[in-house]
Design an enzyme around this catalytic site. Structure first.
Site, PDB file in Angstrom:
ATOM      1  N   HIS A  79       0.823  -1.207   0.000  1.00 33.78           N
ATOM      2  CA  HIS A  79       0.000   0.000   0.000  1.00 33.78           C
ATOM      3  C   HIS A  79       0.859   1.261   0.000  1.00 33.78           C
ATOM      4  O   HIS A  79       2.012   1.256   0.447  1.00 33.78           O
ATOM      5  CB  HIS A  79      -0.935  -0.003   1.200  1.00 33.78           C
ATOM      6  N   GLU A  81       0.702   3.995   1.784  1.00 33.88           N
ATOM      7  CA  GLU A  81       1.139   4.433   3.103  1.00 33.88           C
ATOM      8  C   GLU A  81       2.348   3.615   3.568  1.00 33.88           C
ATOM      9  O   GLU A  81       3.319   4.170   4.096  1.00 33.88           O
ATOM     10  CB  GLU A  81       0.017   4.278   4.142  1.00 33.88           C
ATOM     11  N   CYS A 116      -6.303   1.327   5.456  1.00 33.42           N
ATOM     12  CA  CYS A 116      -6.782   0.038   5.958  1.00 33.42           C
ATOM     13  C   CYS A 116      -6.256  -0.150   7.381  1.00 33.42           C
ATOM     14  O   CYS A 116      -5.397   0.597   7.854  1.00 33.42           O
ATOM     15  CB  CYS A 116      -6.330  -1.100   5.046  1.00 33.42           C
ATOM     16  N   CYS A 119      -2.452  -0.552   7.591  1.00 30.19           N
ATOM     17  CA  CYS A 119      -1.741   0.709   7.390  1.00 30.19           C
ATOM     18  C   CYS A 119      -1.908   1.642   8.588  1.00 30.19           C
ATOM     19  O   CYS A 119      -0.984   2.373   8.938  1.00 30.19           O
ATOM     20  CB  CYS A 119      -2.186   1.383   6.096  1.00 30.19           C
TER      21      CYS A 119
END
Length: 155
Positions: A79, A81, A116, A119
């Protein structure tokens, strides 16, 4: 001429960063900033050396009709992040702000998106203080990461 606020300035940069994303479903762009200096950037993409979904022409989660926000372990991508955190020095992240934006598979801005749960954990451990999420080209949400620690039982 009206000057753009810093929040939207950095969110605009995050929008540019997400253009490097390789996800076929939803692309994110993340920018970590401390003291008005960009510490790092990140976008969604497969781990180094592995094929991206855009190269394969297929998303495993989409192929199996997995709903948004579920079964991220099936996703090939790291991801945005996480990639921004991986690329940054811990000392630079302490007390920093992460700017986050997302586009859907058609390139349209995703309103009211959020990191999410995994993250969120990474953001907390990195020592990032705030997350600013783009909702529209002008409007954004500011999240105090401390509230995730204090109020989110899902973590």
């Amino acid at each position: 001429m009206e000057r753009k606020c810093k929040e939207n300035y950095y969110l605009d940069i995050a929008e540019t960063v997400l253009e490097r994303g390789t996800c076929l479903r939803r692309n994110y762009g993340a920018v970590i900033v401390k003291n008005d200096v960009i510490v790092s950037t990140g976008y969604a993409g497969a781990p180094r050396g592995r094929q991206n979904c855009s190269d394969l022409g297929e998303c495993t989660r989409k192929k199996h009709n997995v709903a948004h926000g579920e079964r991220y372990e099936l996703c090939r991508s790291v991801h945005a992040e996480a990639n921004a955190i991986i690329a940054a020095d811990r000392e630079q992240m302490l007390g920093s702000t992460l700017y986050l934006t997302s586009h859907d598979e058609h390139g349209k801005l995703v309103e009211d998106t959020a990191p999410c749960l995994m993250c969120r954990r990474l953001i907390i451990n990195a020592g990032i203080s705030r997350v600013i999420i783009r909702n529209t080209p002008e409007r954004y949400t500011v999240v105090n990461v401390k509230k995730w620690v204090e109020n989110d039982d899902t973590l």
